[in-house]
Motif scaffolding. Structure first.
Motif, PDB file in Angstrom:
ATOM      1  N   LEU A   1       4.468  -3.568   8.009  1.00 45.06           N
ATOM      2  CA  LEU A   1       3.409  -3.686   9.006  1.00 45.06           C
ATOM      3  C   LEU A   1       3.439  -2.485   9.929  1.00 45.06           C
ATOM      4  O   LEU A   1       4.512  -1.900  10.180  1.00 45.06           O
ATOM      5  CB  LEU A   1       3.568  -4.948   9.855  1.00 45.06           C
ATOM      6  N   ASP A   2       2.243  -2.120  10.429  1.00 46.56           N
ATOM      7  CA  ASP A   2       2.201  -1.050  11.415  1.00 46.56           C
ATOM      8  C   ASP A   2       2.703  -1.585  12.752  1.00 46.56           C
ATOM      9  O   ASP A   2       2.826  -2.791  12.954  1.00 46.56           O
ATOM     10  CB  ASP A   2       0.788  -0.488  11.548  1.00 46.56           C
ATOM     11  N   ASN A   3       3.006  -0.691  13.669  1.00 47.69           N
ATOM     12  CA  ASN A   3       3.593  -1.101  14.948  1.00 47.69           C
ATOM     13  C   ASN A   3       2.631  -1.911  15.811  1.00 47.69           C
ATOM     14  O   ASN A   3       3.056  -2.621  16.718  1.00 47.69           O
ATOM     15  CB  ASN A   3       4.077   0.134  15.712  1.00 47.69           C
ATOM     16  N   GLY A   4       1.335  -1.807  15.514  1.00 46.34           N
ATOM     17  CA  GLY A   4       0.364  -2.594  16.253  1.00 46.34           C
ATOM     18  C   GLY A   4       0.200  -4.000  15.708  1.00 46.34           C
ATOM     19  O   GLY A   4      -0.562  -4.799  16.269  1.00 46.34           O
ATOM     20  N   LEU A   5       0.878  -4.314  14.612  1.00 45.84           N
ATOM     21  CA  LEU A   5       0.826  -5.631  13.965  1.00 45.84           C
ATOM     22  C   LEU A   5      -0.589  -6.003  13.520  1.00 45.84           C
ATOM     23  O   LEU A   5      -0.956  -7.179  13.492  1.00 45.84           O
ATOM     24  CB  LEU A   5       1.374  -6.731  14.885  1.00 45.84           C
ATOM     25  N   LEU A   6      -1.376  -4.988  13.154  1.00 45.00           N
ATOM     26  CA  LEU A   6      -2.758  -5.235  12.764  1.00 45.00           C
ATOM     27  C   LEU A   6      -2.997  -5.050  11.271  1.00 45.00           C
ATOM     28  O   LEU A   6      -3.948  -5.603  10.723  1.00 45.00           O
ATOM     29  CB  LEU A   6      -3.700  -4.299  13.539  1.00 45.00           C
ATOM     30  N   GLU A   7      -2.161  -4.272  10.609  1.00 43.93           N
ATOM     31  CA  GLU A   7      -2.362  -4.039   9.189  1.00 43.93           C
ATOM     32  C   GLU A   7      -1.044  -3.660   8.527  1.00 43.93           C
ATOM     33  O   GLU A   7      -0.077  -3.279   9.191  1.00 43.93           O
ATOM     34  CB  GLU A   7      -3.412  -2.950   8.953  1.00 43.93           C
ATOM     35  N   GLY A   8      -1.029  -3.757   7.201  1.00 43.74           N
ATOM     36  CA  GLY A   8       0.175  -3.413   6.452  1.00 43.74           C
ATOM     37  C   GLY A   8      -0.062  -3.623   4.973  1.00 43.74           C
ATOM     38  O   GLY A   8      -1.208  -3.666   4.512  1.00 43.74           O
ATOM     39  N   TYR A   9       1.016  -3.768   4.223  1.00 51.90           N
ATOM     40  CA  TYR A   9       0.883  -4.033   2.793  1.00 51.90           C
ATOM     41  C   TYR A   9       2.060  -4.865   2.299  1.00 51.90           C
ATOM     42  O   TYR A   9       3.133  -4.904   2.912  1.00 51.90           O
ATOM     43  CB  TYR A   9       0.752  -2.743   1.986  1.00 51.90           C
ATOM     44  N   ILE A  10       1.806  -5.557   1.194  1.00 55.40           N
ATOM     45  CA  ILE A  10       2.830  -6.326   0.491  1.00 55.40           C
ATOM     46  C   ILE A  10       3.043  -5.639  -0.846  1.00 55.40           C
ATOM     47  O   ILE A  10       2.096  -5.475  -1.625  1.00 55.40           O
ATOM     48  CB  ILE A  10       2.389  -7.784   0.283  1.00 55.40           C
ATOM     49  N   ALA A  11       4.256  -5.211  -1.104  1.00 56.91           N
ATOM     50  CA  ALA A  11       4.585  -4.530  -2.355  1.00 56.91           C
ATOM     51  C   ALA A  11       5.299  -5.518  -3.277  1.00 56.91           C
ATOM     52  O   ALA A  11       6.367  -6.009  -2.954  1.00 56.91           O
ATOM     53  CB  ALA A  11       5.471  -3.311  -2.087  1.00 56.91           C
ATOM     54  N   ILE A  12       4.676  -5.816  -4.422  1.00 60.65           N
ATOM     55  CA  ILE A  12       5.257  -6.738  -5.397  1.00 60.65           C
ATOM     56  C   ILE A  12       5.489  -5.971  -6.697  1.00 60.65           C
ATOM     57  O   ILE A  12       4.566  -5.340  -7.225  1.00 60.65           O
ATOM     58  CB  ILE A  12       4.334  -7.944  -5.658  1.00 60.65           C
ATOM     59  N   GLU A  13       6.705  -6.053  -7.194  1.00 63.75           N
ATOM     60  CA  GLU A  13       7.048  -5.311  -8.405  1.00 63.75           C
ATOM     61  C   GLU A  13       6.164  -5.749  -9.576  1.00 63.75           C
ATOM     62  O   GLU A  13       5.912  -6.939  -9.776  1.00 63.75           O
ATOM     63  CB  GLU A  13       8.520  -5.551  -8.751  1.00 63.75           C
ATOM     64  N   ASN A  14       5.695  -4.787 -10.318  1.00 64.73           N
ATOM     65  CA  ASN A  14       4.794  -5.053 -11.442  1.00 64.73           C
ATOM     66  C   ASN A  14       5.602  -5.262 -12.720  1.00 64.73           C
ATOM     67  O   ASN A  14       5.837  -4.331 -13.487  1.00 64.73           O
ATOM     68  CB  ASN A  14       3.820  -3.880 -11.611  1.00 64.73           C
ATOM     69  N   ILE A  15       6.022  -6.509 -12.958  1.00 59.21           N
ATOM     70  CA  ILE A  15       6.758  -6.795 -14.188  1.00 59.21           C
ATOM     71  C   ILE A  15       5.917  -7.648 -15.139  1.00 59.21           C
ATOM     72  O   ILE A  15       6.307  -7.873 -16.277  1.00 59.21           O
ATOM     73  CB  ILE A  15       8.101  -7.501 -13.902  1.00 59.21           C
ATOM     74  N   ALA A  16       4.779  -8.132 -14.666  1.00 56.65           N
ATOM     75  CA  ALA A  16       3.875  -8.905 -15.528  1.00 56.65           C
ATOM     76  C   ALA A  16       2.752  -7.996 -16.017  1.00 56.65           C
ATOM     77  O   ALA A  16       2.782  -6.786 -15.816  1.00 56.65           O
ATOM     78  CB  ALA A  16       3.324 -10.105 -14.764  1.00 56.65           C
ATOM     79  N   ASN A  17       1.741  -8.578 -16.651  1.00 55.45           N
ATOM     80  CA  ASN A  17       0.659  -7.781 -17.223  1.00 55.45           C
ATOM     81  C   ASN A  17      -0.447  -7.573 -16.190  1.00 55.45           C
ATOM     82  O   ASN A  17      -1.515  -8.175 -16.270  1.00 55.45           O
ATOM     83  CB  ASN A  17       0.099  -8.464 -18.472  1.00 55.45           C
TER      84      ASN A  17
END
Length: 447
Positions: A126-142
């Motif tokens: 998350l950014d320091n303003g707690l307004l946006e970010g991302y979720i990184a999920i490992e790509n092990i499926a199709n």
């Protein structure tokens, strides 16, 4: 930077033990057998003899255990930027939402093997303003076979509830296809600019960079990167307020030269010294072509590449409003007098300006109710003005409209947009604006 650790495998019904788990059991059994032999042996000689065999078995089993441990699958994990304490705490809470059940049953981003379900690695930023970010999920499926839109909706569903202010707005694979990034942001907190109706109302929105125009709290149009802008909106959707009342006036304050042309005479044509007569609008476009040529010649003589490297060469904002009306008027003139060929003159001039004007600091702001060829710009100019697009109201919700200026994004969920609301896609303004994103025009408080 990538680091490595062993993959987590969740046990399932009827799954088999992994090799290292099996040899952990074997090693434990051999230890206990050794202890039992020591206690049940009748003589020291007999105990010593049996212990030699047992210790040998222990050593062999232990070596096999080390080998099987080393053969476990290693996975690449995603290193995230440093976060503030508040952002780090919230990121941990969001990460806990993505438990094994959500990964296997809802997102189906795990792999089923004979040893159980292989679980992907997950990181949240998350950014320091707690307004946006991302979720990184490992790509092990199709992932390449997945329905991207449904995955984004499912991830948003996991965030619903306590964190319903966050919603996934975009997703992509990282380089090497090792992780899926789900970008999310606070969609309940408005990013709209609130403008007070007074002489200094636009002062708070001035940019230190004269080439940059602030459009909302989280959107800046960098005209030196993406020189042309298109605005598509139906009547009373807010396009004139955005273009004339806000952008044109802000440009003047930042040292731009502004001209507002519209085939429907209005206050902004008068305020910014534009034209409303169709033939005169074409003549103004041709005039600015000559200005462009002179500017390019000066840039070339100075040994420079762009106007931004020149002194005393300000940006020029050329507004062309009501393009549908303009096109219809020009066609009518051509039919009345075929020798004029005014439509061809307009096409030639606007194509030249849209293709080369950016290098000379000339920026077209093309405005219309419709994005079609008949209602907007000629094909070449439309392509040149498609890297920065704002669509408001019903136009933003029309797949037929989006296909002309937001190619590849015609198929989007239906949504009802209010006055001054719609979609924006502006390249060079950050990752999230590379795809159509919810946008609200500045709001003028007239009270």
């Amino acid at each position: 930077m990538l680091k490595h650790k062993y993959r987590k495998i969740k046990r399932t019904k009827n799954c088999k033990l992994q090799d290292y788990q099996l040899f952990v059991i074997v090693f434990a059994v051999t230890i206990w057998v050794t202890v039992l032999i020591f206690f049940i042996s009748k003589t020291v000689t007999e105990a010593s003899s049996l212990l030699v065999y047992s210790v040998s078995a222990n050593i062999i089993t232990f070596l096999i255990l080390l080998y099987t441990l080393s053969r476990r699958e290693e996975v690449s994990t995603f290193s995230i930027p440093v976060m503030s304490n508040d952002a780090g705490r919230l990121a941990k809470k969001l990460k806990r939402l993505f438990n094994d059940k959500q990964i296997t049953d809802v997102l189906k981003l795990s792999n089923t093997t004979r040893y159980g379900d292989e679980m992907p690695e997950i990181e949240v930023w998350l950014d320091n303003g707690l307004l946006e970010g991302y979720i990184a999920i490992e790509n092990i499926a199709n992932w390449e076979r997945a329905d991207r839109e449904k995955f984004e909706q499912r991830v948003s569903g996991i965030l619903a509830g306590k964190y319903q202010r966050f919603a996934v707005i975009n997703s992509e694979l990282t380089a090497g296809d090792s992780f899926i990034l789900f970008y999310f942001e606070d969609t309940l907190t408005s990013k709209r600019l609130l403008v007070k109706d007074n002489l200094d109302s636009l002062q708070p929105f001035l940019s230190d960079d004269s080439h940059t125009i602030q459009l909302s709290k989280d959107l800046m149009w960098h005209s030196d990167i993406t020189p042309m802008l298109s605005i598509i909106a139906r009547t009373r959707a807010g396009k004139s307020v955005l273009a004339g009342r806000y952008m044109a006036r802000l440009m003047l304050l930042q040292g731009w030269f502004v001209e507002y042309n519209s085939s429907k005479y209005d206050r902004y044509v008068k305020e910014f010294n534009g034209e409303s007569d169709p033939i005169q609008i074409v003549e103004r476009a041709e005039y600015w072509c000559s200005v462009m040529d002179n500017r390019l010649a000066k840039i070339n003589e100075a040994g420079k590449e762009k106007y931004t490297e020149m002194d005393n060469m300000p940006d020029i904002g050329l507004f062309f409003d009501e393009l549908g009306n303009l096109n219809a008027s020009l066609e009518s003139l051509d039919k009345v007098n075929r020798s004029i060929k005014i439509t061809l003159r307009w096409t030639t001039a606007i194509n030249r300006l849209s293709a080369t004007g950016g290098s000379a600091g000339i920026h077209i702001i093309a405005i219309s109710q419709f994005a079609t060829k008949e209602g907007f710009l000629p094909s070449l100019a439309r392509v040149n003005c498609s890297d920065a697009v704002i669509m408001l109201g019903g136009a933003a919700d029309s797949a037929d409209e989006r296909k002309y200026l937001m190619s590849g994004f015609a198929d989007m969920p239906k949504k009802s947009y209010g006055k001054g609301q719609g979609l924006a896609r502006i390249l060079g303004s950050g990752k999230k604006w590379e795809v159509p994103h919810f946008f609200e025009t500045p709001f003028f408080d007239d009270n």
